[in-house]
Design a protein around this motif. Structure first.
Motif, mmCIF file in Angstrom:
data_model
loop_
_atom_site.group_PDB
_atom_site.id
_atom_site.type_symbol
_atom_site.label_atom_id
_atom_site.label_comp_id
_atom_site.label_asym_id
_atom_site.label_seq_id
_atom_site.Cartn_x
_atom_site.Cartn_y
_atom_site.Cartn_z
ATOM 1 N N PHE A 6 0.826 -1.214 0.000
ATOM 2 C CA PHE A 6 0.000 0.000 0.000
ATOM 3 C C PHE A 6 0.853 1.254 0.000
ATOM 4 O O PHE A 6 1.806 1.363 0.780
ATOM 5 C CB PHE A 6 -0.867 0.059 1.276
ATOM 6 N N ASP A 7 0.489 2.212 -0.827
ATOM 7 C CA ASP A 7 1.007 3.570 -0.707
ATOM 8 C C ASP A 7 0.326 4.175 0.533
ATOM 9 O O ASP A 7 -0.680 3.645 1.013
ATOM 10 C CB ASP A 7 0.633 4.343 -1.985
ATOM 11 N N MET A 8 0.870 5.285 1.076
ATOM 12 C CA MET A 8 0.233 5.874 2.260
ATOM 13 C C MET A 8 -0.598 7.132 1.925
ATOM 14 O O MET A 8 -1.831 7.067 1.933
ATOM 15 C CB MET A 8 1.276 6.210 3.336
ATOM 16 N N ASP A 9 0.096 8.251 1.605
ATOM 17 C CA ASP A 9 -0.623 9.524 1.392
ATOM 18 C C ASP A 9 -1.555 9.449 0.186
ATOM 19 O O ASP A 9 -1.116 9.107 -0.917
ATOM 20 C CB ASP A 9 0.380 10.667 1.170
ATOM 21 N N GLY A 10 -2.823 9.775 0.403
ATOM 22 C CA GLY A 10 -3.785 9.756 -0.703
ATOM 23 C C GLY A 10 -4.370 8.363 -0.921
ATOM 24 O O GLY A 10 -5.288 8.192 -1.712
ATOM 25 N N THR A 11 -3.812 7.362 -0.232
ATOM 26 C CA THR A 11 -4.285 5.984 -0.400
ATOM 27 C C THR A 11 -4.855 5.470 0.935
ATOM 28 O O THR A 11 -6.049 5.196 1.035
ATOM 29 C CB THR A 11 -3.130 5.083 -0.890
ATOM 30 N N LEU A 12 -4.007 5.396 1.960
ATOM 31 C CA LEU A 12 -4.501 4.967 3.279
ATOM 32 C C LEU A 12 -4.929 6.161 4.126
ATOM 33 O O LEU A 12 -5.695 6.008 5.083
ATOM 34 C CB LEU A 12 -3.414 4.189 4.026
ATOM 35 N N THR A 13 -4.367 7.320 3.803
ATOM 36 C CA THR A 13 -4.727 8.543 4.542
ATOM 37 C C THR A 13 -4.926 9.660 3.526
ATOM 38 O O THR A 13 -4.369 9.588 2.433
ATOM 39 C CB THR A 13 -3.589 8.997 5.498
ATOM 40 N N PRO A 14 -5.667 10.716 3.899
ATOM 41 C CA PRO A 14 -5.657 11.890 3.028
ATOM 42 C C PRO A 14 -4.213 12.419 3.016
ATOM 43 O O PRO A 14 -3.486 12.213 3.993
ATOM 44 C CB PRO A 14 -6.603 12.875 3.740
#
Ligand code: M1P
Length: 236
Positions: A6-14
């Motif tokens: 998983f990518d983080m910014d924009g994917t798991l979180t805004p």
């Protein structure tokens, strides 16, 4: 077995914000039942700021700074450096000085992280509201896209890609998120690898990992536009 990245910014979180309570409540049981890695553009400190501790500890491994730092169960396993050419830094300085962005500029416009440099015309020390203002302006004026294109042509030994909303991520060619695809394939030679990210489009900072995976067998790339999209895809 499926291996998830998983990518983080924009994917798991805004982008640059904490994971919402609702998201972590729904995601944690799923994460505990699956084998998953994180592939963030941000540094490890930002990862631990934005994700709750039980989410961080439930990943099999955390790649941060575009794969240039790797943690397992909060222990740092490796970190890479980057060599920055003086001429490349001078070119970035010129872009900052000659920008046509009409708003105020802030400090910390070149943030050195392990194995990468993050460059932002606006400056990373801007208030949150200014991020949105710059992002909207940049969507119309395509400043980051143009800088990345020109810099990729001038300095082909580096990779310039669009990260979140205000900046450009710079790595030595081959030392971006694509290195994560190779490392995970080595560790899990026979499993299906599924990558989920929001910047898999050309020029985005998930593009290299997405295209590297697409050239490998038994992989899948899921392009999302928000954390809600991730929940829909995982059906949780
Ligand atoms: O993880 C995505 C990106 O998040 C931030 O981008 P921005 O500040 O432009 O919104 C940065 O940490 C960037 O390096 C990272 O790739």
């Amino acid at each position: 077995m499926n291996i998830y990245i998983f990518d983080m910014d924009g994917t798991l979180t805004p982008a640059r914000q904490s994971m919402t309570k609702d998201f972590s409540h729904r995601f944690l049981p799923w994460l505990k039942a699956h084998l998953a890695y994180l592939a963030a553009g941000s540094n490890y400190e930002k990862v631990t700021e934005q994700l709750p501790p039980d989410i961080v500890s439930s990943f099999s491994g955390i790649y941060s700074s575009m794969g240039n730092v790797y943690h397992q169960k909060s222990k740092e396993i490796y970190r890479h450096d980057i060599k920055l050419k003086k001429e490349m830094l001078q070119a970035l300085e010129r872009y900052r000085k000659s920008t046509s962005y009409p708003g105020k500029l802030y400090s910390n416009y070149m943030e050195l992280r392990p194995g990468m440099l993050n460059f932002s015309i606006l400056g990373r020390n801007c208030p949150f509201s200014e991020r949105e203002k710059y992002y909207k302006w940049d969507e119309i004026n395509k400043e980051r896209e143009l800088i990345s294109k020109e810099m990729n042509e001038k300095f082909p030994e580096y990779d310039f890609s669009l990260g979140g909303k205000i900046s450009i991520d710079i790595v030595t060619k081959g030392c971006g998120k694509e290195q994560i695809a190779h490392l995970i394939r080595e560790r899990h030679p026979n499993d299906k690898i599924i990558f989920i990210g929001d910047r898999t489009d050309i020029g985005g900072n998930d593009y290299n990992i997405a295209s590297t995976l697409k050239n490998m067998e038994n992989t899948e790339v899921i392009a999302v536009t928000s954390p809600e999209d991730v929940l829909d895809y995982l059906k949780i």
